[in-house]
Design an enzyme around this catalytic site. Structure first.
Site, short mmCIF file in Angstrom:
data_model
loop_
_atom_site.label_atom_id
_atom_site.label_comp_id
_atom_site.label_asym_id
_atom_site.label_seq_id
_atom_site.Cartn_x
_atom_site.Cartn_y
_atom_site.Cartn_z
N GLU A 71 0.19 -1.04 6.22
CA GLU A 71 0.98 -0.22 6.70
C GLU A 71 0.93 1.21 6.49
O GLU A 71 1.06 1.56 7.62
CB GLU A 71 2.49 -1.22 6.29
CG GLU A 71 3.38 -0.45 6.92
CD GLU A 71 4.35 0.68 7.07
OE1 GLU A 71 5.13 0.83 8.01
OE2 GLU A 71 4.41 1.63 6.44
N ASP A 124 0.63 -1.29 0.15
CA ASP A 124 0.32 -0.18 -0.48
C ASP A 124 0.99 1.31 -0.17
O ASP A 124 2.54 0.89 0.76
CB ASP A 124 -0.22 -0.09 1.14
CG ASP A 124 -0.12 -0.19 2.30
OD1 ASP A 124 0.70 -1.13 3.08
OD2 ASP A 124 -0.72 0.46 3.95
ZN LIG Z 1 6.96 2.27 3.69
#
Ligand SMILES: [Zn+2]
Length: 403
Positions: free
Chosen positions: A149, A84
Site C-alpha cells: 500500500e 507494509d
Molecule cells: Zn496506511
C-alpha cells in the site's frame, strides 16, 4: 489455542515484523497465525509484474453457520488494510527501536503502530471477542490485506480484489482500518476520497543569447502563461460532500545556470485533487482546454504572435473520486463510535487517496482506524487505551452488523 483477543499483544507481534514495503517481513504470516485459531481459511497469494517487486498478500475468510468456504448465509463483511510500512528513517532518532514494540508511558512504539498494523490488530481482537461471545458468525468476515500500500500499489489490493472475485467472493460492505482520526479516537470516518491526477507541461523554445532575443524563443514566457492558466480561475467552489478541488504546481524546472543564455526548454509539474464535480476525464479535458486557450491567445512579445508550443504529459492514470452512500454501513459504524467514545464522528472526504479507491468498485466502503498524528514519523506510536477503545468500537460494529 489462545484467541487473539488482546489488541496490544496482536500489535506487538506485527510491529516486530520489519515489513518495510516491499518486504513481507513475516507480518502476513503472523496475521495468518493469529486468525487460524478463529477458524479462518487463509490464502497468501503472491502477485508479480515486470518492473515491480513481487508482493505477498493475504486473504482470510471466516464463514459462520456451517457455510464452509462457499457463500454463507448472512452478510459478508470485508476488513481491508496493509501490513507494509514506510521506512523508519534515522533509527537512532527513535526513543525506542522502530521494530521493538516497546511500551512506554501507556503507548506502544513502532513503525506501523498507527499506519496501520494497529487497525489490523484491533479488528482481529474484535473478531476474536465477537466469536468468543456469540459463537458462530451470522455471516462472513474476510481480511483482505496487502503488503503493497505504501509502495507502487500495483501488486496489492487491486489484484487481490480481482483474485478473490474470480474465486466467487462477493462482499456487502468493507471497512478499511487506516488511521482516520486527526486528534482523538472518534473524530472522523472517511466516507469517500478526492480523486488525484498529476501532469507535466513541457514548453520548447529556441536557445539563444539573452542580448539577442529576436534570434531565440524563450520557453519560460510561455510556461509562465500556461501555469497562470492552470491556477486561475479556481476549479470549483466545493460540493456538499467535498472541499474545493485544488491544483498545486509541484515544480518548475528550467535548469539554466547562465545569465546570458535564453534557455531552450522549460517544464512545470502539477497535482490536482479533485472533488465529485469532476471525473478523471473531465478534469483532464478542462486542463487541456485551459492550456490550449492560453497557448493560442499568448503574445510571446510584441510582434511575435505564434502560439506557445507545448506538450502535456499525464503521469499514470487519474485515481477516481468516490463517495459512499450506504446509510446503513455509515450509520452502524457512526453509532458504534458514538456508543464507545461518546463522540459523533464527522463524515469526511478529506485527505489523500487510499486503497478504498479500489474497493469501492466491489462494495460500499468506509474507513475508520486510529489517530493519525504520528503516522510515517519518527516515534510512531499508539496509546494502549486507544487500541482497546478501537477494538470495542469494531466489536460493537460487528455485533450490530451481524445482528
Ligand atoms: Zn496506511
Amino acid at each position: 489455542m489462545t484467541l487473539p483477543v488482546d489488541p496490544v499483544e496482536n500489535l506487538a507481534v506485527l510491529i516486530r515484523c520489519p515489513s518495510v514495503t516491499p518486504a513481507e517481513g513475516g507480518a502476513l504470516t503472523a496475521l495468518a497465525n493469529m486468525l487460524k485459531p478463529l477458524g479462518f481459511s487463509i490464502d497468501q497469494p503472491v502477485f508479480s509484474e515486470s518492473g515491480t517487486p513481487d508482493i505477498d498478500n493475504l486473504y482470510a475468510r471466516l464463514s459462520g453457520d456451517g457455510a464452509g468456504d462457499g457463500p454463507g448465509n448472512g452478510p459478508h463483511l470485508m476488513f481491508a488494510g496493509h501490513t507494509d510500512v514506510v521506512p523508519p528513517g534515522d533509527e537512532s532518532a527513535w526513543k525506542h527501536p522502530p521494530f521493538s514494540a516497546a511500551i512506554d508511558n501507556g503507548e506502544i512504539y513502532g513503525r506501523g503502530a498507527v499506519d496501520m498494523k494497529g487497525g489490523i490488530a484491533c479488528f482481529a481482537a474484535a473478531v476474536a471477542r465477537h466469536v468468543e461471545e456469540n459463537g458462530p458468525l451470522k455471516g462472513s468476515i474476510s481480511f483482505l490485506i496487502t503488503g503493497d500500500e505504501e509502495g507502487p500499489a500495483i501488486n496489492g489490493t487491486a489484484k487481490l480484489l480481482d483474485w478473490a472475485k474470480a474465486r466467487g467472493e462477493r462482499w456487502d460492505a468493507a471497512v478499511v482500518g487506516e488511521p482516520t482520526n486527526p486528534d482523538r479516537l472518534g473524530d472522523m470516518i472517511k466516507i469517500g476520497r478526492r480523486g488525484s491526477v498529476s501532469g507535466t507541461i513541457v514548453v520548447r523554445g529556441v536557445q539563444g543569447h539573452a542580448a539577442y532575443p529576436h534570434l531565440a524563443e524563450n520557453p519560460v514566457r510561455g510556461l509562465v502563461t500556461l501555469v497562470e492558466a492552470l491556477l486561475d480561475p479556481v476549479l470549483d467552489e466545493g460540493t456538499r460532500d467535498f472541499q474545493p478541488s485544488n491544483l498545486e504546481v509541484t515544480t518548475i524546472d528550467v535548469g539554466n545556470p547562465a545569465t546570458n543564455v535564453i534557455p531552450g526548454k522549460a517544464t512545470a509539474s502539477f497535482n490536482i485533487r479533485f472533488n465529485d464535480s469532476w471525473t478523471g476525464e473531465t478534469i483532464m479535458a478542462e486542463i487541456h482546454n485551459r492550456l490550449d486557450h492560453a497557448a493560442a491567445s499568448n503574445r510571446l512579445r510584441p510582434g511575435r504572435e505564434t502560439p506557445i508550443a507545448y506538450e502535456l504529459l499525464w503521469r499514470d492514470r487519474p485515481s477516481p473520486v468516490f463517495l459512499t452512500r450506504d446509510d446503513r454501513l455509515i450509520g452502524t459504524l457512526s453509532a458504534s463510535i458514538e456508543a464507545v467514545t461518546g463522540r459523533k464522528p464527522q463524515l469526511s472526504t478529506s485527505g489523500g487517496t487510499s486503497d478504498a479507491r479500489f474497493i469501492k468498485n466491489y462494495c460500499p466502503v468506509v474507513e475508520f482506524g486510529l489517530v493519525g498524528q504520528t503516522m510515517h514519523m519518527i516515534d510512531e506510536r499508539a496509546a494502549l487505551s486507544d487500541l482497546e477503545m478501537l477494538t470495542r468500537i469494531y466489536q460493537r460494529f460487528l455485533a450490530d452488523f451481524f445482528a
